[in-house]
Design a protein around this motif. Structure first.
Motif, PDB file in Angstrom:
ATOM      1  N   MET A 288      -6.464  -6.169   3.829  1.00  0.00           N
ATOM      2  CA  MET A 288      -6.530  -7.586   4.203  1.00  0.00           C
ATOM      3  C   MET A 288      -7.874  -7.946   4.817  1.00  0.00           C
ATOM      4  N   HIS A 289      -8.483  -7.009   5.520  1.00  0.00           N
ATOM      5  CA  HIS A 289      -9.800  -7.251   6.120  1.00  0.00           C
ATOM      6  C   HIS A 289     -10.846  -7.529   5.037  1.00  0.00           C
TER       7      HIS A 289
ATOM      8  N   VAL B 135       0.839  -1.202   0.000  1.00  0.00           N
ATOM      9  CA  VAL B 135       0.000   0.000   0.000  1.00  0.00           C
ATOM     10  C   VAL B 135       0.872   1.249   0.000  1.00  0.00           C
ATOM     11  N   LEU B 136       1.982   1.222   0.746  1.00  0.00           N
ATOM     12  CA  LEU B 136       2.897   2.361   0.724  1.00  0.00           C
ATOM     13  C   LEU B 136       3.540   2.528  -0.648  1.00  0.00           C
TER      14      LEU B 136
ATOM     15  N   ASP C 144     -13.166   4.594   2.365  1.00  0.00           N
ATOM     16  CA  ASP C 144     -12.244   5.239   3.294  1.00  0.00           C
ATOM     17  C   ASP C 144     -11.074   4.332   3.699  1.00  0.00           C
ATOM     18  N   ALA C 145     -10.933   3.172   3.076  1.00  0.00           N
ATOM     19  CA  ALA C 145      -9.810   2.272   3.382  1.00  0.00           C
ATOM     20  C   ALA C 145      -8.501   2.930   2.958  1.00  0.00           C
ATOM     21  N   ALA C 146      -7.482   2.791   3.805  1.00  0.00           N
ATOM     22  CA  ALA C 146      -6.209   3.459   3.506  1.00  0.00           C
ATOM     23  C   ALA C 146      -4.987   2.640   3.913  1.00  0.00           C
ATOM     24  N   THR C 147      -5.178   1.499   4.563  1.00  0.00           N
ATOM     25  CA  THR C 147      -4.032   0.748   5.075  1.00  0.00           C
ATOM     26  C   THR C 147      -4.030  -0.684   4.567  1.00  0.00           C
TER      27      THR C 147
END
Length: 169
Positions: free
Chosen positions: A121-122, A94-95, A113-116
């Motif tokens: 993975m969730h 992601v980075l 709003d997912a960002a990580t």
């Protein structure tokens, strides 16, 4: 981006994409979206000389983690949840590429709003599926060799896939 970089990108057959955000390479020195997988090399937390090759498969979200010589990760018994190496891989991907690009590549539906990597993975529900580590580890070693090539203006045979400026197609 300067003019020389821009010209180089136009000549390149494969566009080099800078990281979305800077990342530290000590824990996950190699991450790639290739061969239908998010895959990479992750350093062991307990043994400085051991690395793991971890991956998520596009579409099925199957995951794998083993040492570079194909010994299974001890924290990844059959039917379990992803190990810490897989969590680190997702976070660094992601980075490196941004959550939208990684989610699109893996075919994961994520919240707006997912960002990580954890949120990515969730949204996946894959199972353990062994994947060969040798190819990924070999590419990682080749990548390290390219980093050690001194700057030069003469042609380098290993880099022949970069076309010359103005070459006929």
């Amino acid at each position: 981006m300067n003019a020389e970089t821009s010209a180089w990108e136009r000549r390149s057959t494969v566009r080099v994409v800078p990281p979305v955000r800077p990342r530290k390479l000590a824990k996950v020195p190699f991450v790639e979206l290739a061969d239908g997988r998010l895959q990479g090399v992750v350093s062991s937390g307990s043994d400085i000389e051991r690395v793991y090759v971890s991956s998520f498969t596009t579409g099925t979200h199957a995951y794998s983690c083993s040492t570079n010589n194909n010994r299974p990760c001890g924290a990844l018994p059959s039917g379990s949840s992803p190990c810490k190496h897989l969590h680190l891989l997702a976070t660094e991907a992601v980075l490196q590429y941004g959550i939208d690009r990684v989610a699109r590549y893996l075919r994961v539906d994520i919240d707006d709003d997912a960002a990580t990597g954890a949120e990515l993975m969730h949204s996946m529900n894959g199972q353990v599926e062994r994947a060969p580590a040798a190819t990924v580890f070999s590419r990682f070693l080749r990548h390290l060799n390219y980093l050690e090539i001194p700057d030069t203006t003469t042609p380098i045979p290993e880099m022949h896939w970069f076309p010359a400026l103005g070459a006929a197609r």
